[in-house]
Design an enzyme around this catalytic site. Structure first.
Site, short mmCIF file in Angstrom:
data_model
loop_
_atom_site.label_atom_id
_atom_site.label_comp_id
_atom_site.label_asym_id
_atom_site.label_seq_id
_atom_site.Cartn_x
_atom_site.Cartn_y
_atom_site.Cartn_z
N SER A 1 -62.21 -1.70 61.27
CA SER A 1 -61.18 -2.01 62.25
C SER A 1 -61.64 -1.72 63.68
O SER A 1 -62.67 -2.23 64.09
CB SER A 1 -59.92 -1.22 61.88
OG SER A 1 -58.80 -1.91 62.29
N HIS B 1 -55.74 -4.67 54.85
CA HIS B 1 -56.60 -4.05 55.87
C HIS B 1 -56.98 -2.64 55.40
O HIS B 1 -56.13 -1.73 55.40
CB HIS B 1 -55.75 -3.98 57.15
CG HIS B 1 -56.49 -3.51 58.34
ND1 HIS B 1 -57.44 -4.25 58.98
CD2 HIS B 1 -56.40 -2.33 59.04
CE1 HIS B 1 -57.90 -3.59 60.02
NE2 HIS B 1 -57.28 -2.42 60.07
C1 GCU Z 1 -54.51 -2.42 65.40
C2 GCU Z 1 -55.27 -3.28 66.38
C3 GCU Z 1 -56.55 -3.83 65.78
C4 GCU Z 1 -57.37 -2.72 65.20
C5 GCU Z 1 -56.52 -1.91 64.24
C6 GCU Z 1 -57.22 -0.65 63.71
O1 GCU Z 1 -54.01 -3.18 64.37
O2 GCU Z 1 -54.41 -4.30 66.78
O3 GCU Z 1 -57.31 -4.51 66.76
O4 GCU Z 1 -58.51 -3.25 64.58
O5 GCU Z 1 -55.37 -1.44 64.90
O6 GCU Z 1 -58.15 -0.18 64.29
O7 GCU Z 1 -56.73 -0.12 62.72
#
Ligand code: GCU
Length: 485
Positions: free
Chosen positions: A324, A466
């Site tokens: 992420s 995710h």
């Molecule tokens: C949020 C953000 C993302 C990121 C994510 C994370 O969802 O919008 O860009 O990748 O957090 O780091 O968990």
């Protein structure tokens, strides 16, 4: 009185000819004109000459309202609302990607020398200037290993090393400490390759191993430090798969990302950036650049210990990885620091592996609004015009060439735009091939779910959300075996 004024607002008195006035009348002016007309109406009712006072009040009310509306529209113009996320492929705007093999002045890059000497430095400078930003590290920061504890763990399967690193500059030592946790496999002859990645919730969460120190850490949502408890141990162990990694003959190293810099707007005054001479310029590095810098410093320490024979890591085989926001970080760290042998991005999405121009799921405008501290000031210029970016994220992948890069997506992680993540790898392929590798190995389209593909550029999309799962780790380890063993 008002009758003269109002049509001017609406653009009608000034432009009595309708065909001329019409294109100039925005929806907003129309809205304001309706509002003003209503005000005039009520004014008319309450204006009987019997009383002069209501008329005076309504004048004030009228003027104040106009000032308010003006301020609101100015504020709106400066911070236009972020459009809702698009998840419909048919609504992706038309775009033309920038060509990684063409220089800014239009020259075709057709030799590895031209890539290495001209285009790569040019692209690196563009990402530096327009997105991640520069850090004013003049090399005078020193890192002291304040503590080092080593212990055998997992019934002799591995060794746990815990380091307390103190960062300082010319004697100035604000309490900047990065706690590094390393596991190395026992019973493996010779030096081993190692994974290096930052963790989200503290070292004690990557495994239930009771020997991991419970260090005080920054809590990003509450913006304060706190002392974790034993119950939190191993909370994120599925994301780290420590024993599996050791079983496969790899070492693994991590640190809590907020040790480097806490993850909130304004967090820089609490992290290593205290030691930098930042001026607040729009091209200066922000948090992601700082985390990436931190990864390189941890690499320096691993290299020192390996050189001294205190760690059986093969420093030429360090794989930088991240999930992420930390996947965005690993890509930038890997692009900048060519000592990283392999780069892995897991569900990195916008600002990571996903193409910005697709504007699918999270957009540049959205990310810069929600997380203004991640990228530099210049990146905000592209909020409403991603097509003006002098690069796209496939070129971030290309900056890693010819080193192996692995991009991982998840079906339910639409916010990160899995297809855009795949396409970055796909469009980086010409650079990998120019440099004599097999690139994405002839893959022409996005593979099916749970079907890893590629060559020097690897990719998979798995089922689920995710996250970093055991399945992801299986693929990372297979990819590392293929390229490092
Ligand atoms: C949020 C953000 C993302 C990121 C994510 C994370 O969802 O919008 O860009 O990748 O957090 O780091 O968990």
């Amino acid at each position: 009185m008002s009758l003269v004024w109002i049509p001017a607002c609406a653009g009608r008195t000034r432009f009595p000819n309708k065909s001329f006035a019409h294109p100039l009348r925005s929806l907003r002016t129309l809205r304001y004109s309706i509002l003003l007309r209503l005000m005039v109406k009520s004014n008319r009712k309450g204006t009987p000459t019997r009383k002069g006072i209501p008329l005076m009040y309504s004048f004030r009310f009228f003027a104040l309202s106009c000032a308010l509306l003006l301020t609101m529209s100015l504020a709106n113009a400066q911070n236009p609302p972020v459009a809702p996320a698009n998840y419909d492929e048919t609504k992706i705007p038309d775009f033309t990607l920038t060509d990684p093999l063409k220089t800014s002045d239009g020259r075709i890059v057709d030799t590895p020398e031209m890539w290495n000497n001209v285009r790569r430095p040019e692209l690196l400078a563009l990402f530096d200037e327009q997105m991640f930003g520069k850090l004013s590290d003049d090399g005078s920061i020193t890192i002291t290993i304040r503590e080092k504890h080593t212990e055998s763990v997992f019934n002799g399967k591995g060794t746990r090393h815990q380091l307390v690193l103190q960062f300082s500059k010319q004697g100035e030592s604000p309490e900047i400490v990065i706690n590094v946790l390393i596991y190395t496999p026992n019973n493996v002859a010779g030096k081993v390759p190692a994974f290096l990645g930052l963790n989200f919730m503290g070292n004690h969460t990557v495994d239930a191993d009771p020997g991991i120190r419970l260090n005080t850490i920054w809590n990003r949502s509450e913006r304060k430090q706190y002392q974790p408890t034993a119950e939190e141990r191993g909370r994120q162990s599925s994301r780290w798969q420590i024993e599996k990694v050791l079983d496969r003959g790899y070492a693994t190293a991590t640190a809590h990302y907020c040790d480097i810099e806490p993850d909130f707007n304004g967090g820089s005054i609490h992290g290593v950036r205290q030691l930098f001479d930042q001026k607040g310029e729009p091209n200066e590095g922000n948090t992601i650049a700082t985390w990436a810098w931190g990864l390189s410093r941890i690499y320096d320490v691993l290299a020192k210990l390996a050189e001294a024979g205190e760690l059986n890591i093969d420093i030429n085989k360090v794989i930088v990885h991240g999930h992420s926001r930390l996947g965005k970080t690993s890509l930038w760290a890997g692009a900048l620091d060519e000592r990283f042998a392999i780069v892995i991005s897991n569900n990195s999405g916008c600002g990571g592996a996903a193409l910005s121009r697709r504007e699918y799921g999270e957009t540049v405008h959205r990310i810069n609004t929600s997380f203004p501290h991640w990228f530099n000031g210049n990146f905000k210029k592209y909020n409403l015009d991603v097509n003006a970016l002098p690069f796209d994220q496939h070129e971030l992948i290309a900056l890693i060439a010819p080193r192996p890069v692995y991009i991982a997506s998840a079906v339910e992680d639409r916010w990160a735009d899995p297809k855009g993540e795949f396409l970055s790898g796909f469009y980086a392929d010409p650079v990998y091939r120019l440099l004599g590798t097999d690139g994405i190995a002839g893959v022409k389209e996005m593979p099916g779910v749970n079907q890893p593909v590629g060559g020097r550029i690897g990719y998979h999309i798995r089922t689920g959300a995710h996250d970093v799962t055991e399945y992801d780790w299986e693929q990372f380890l297979n990819f590392a075996d293929k390229h490092l063993k």
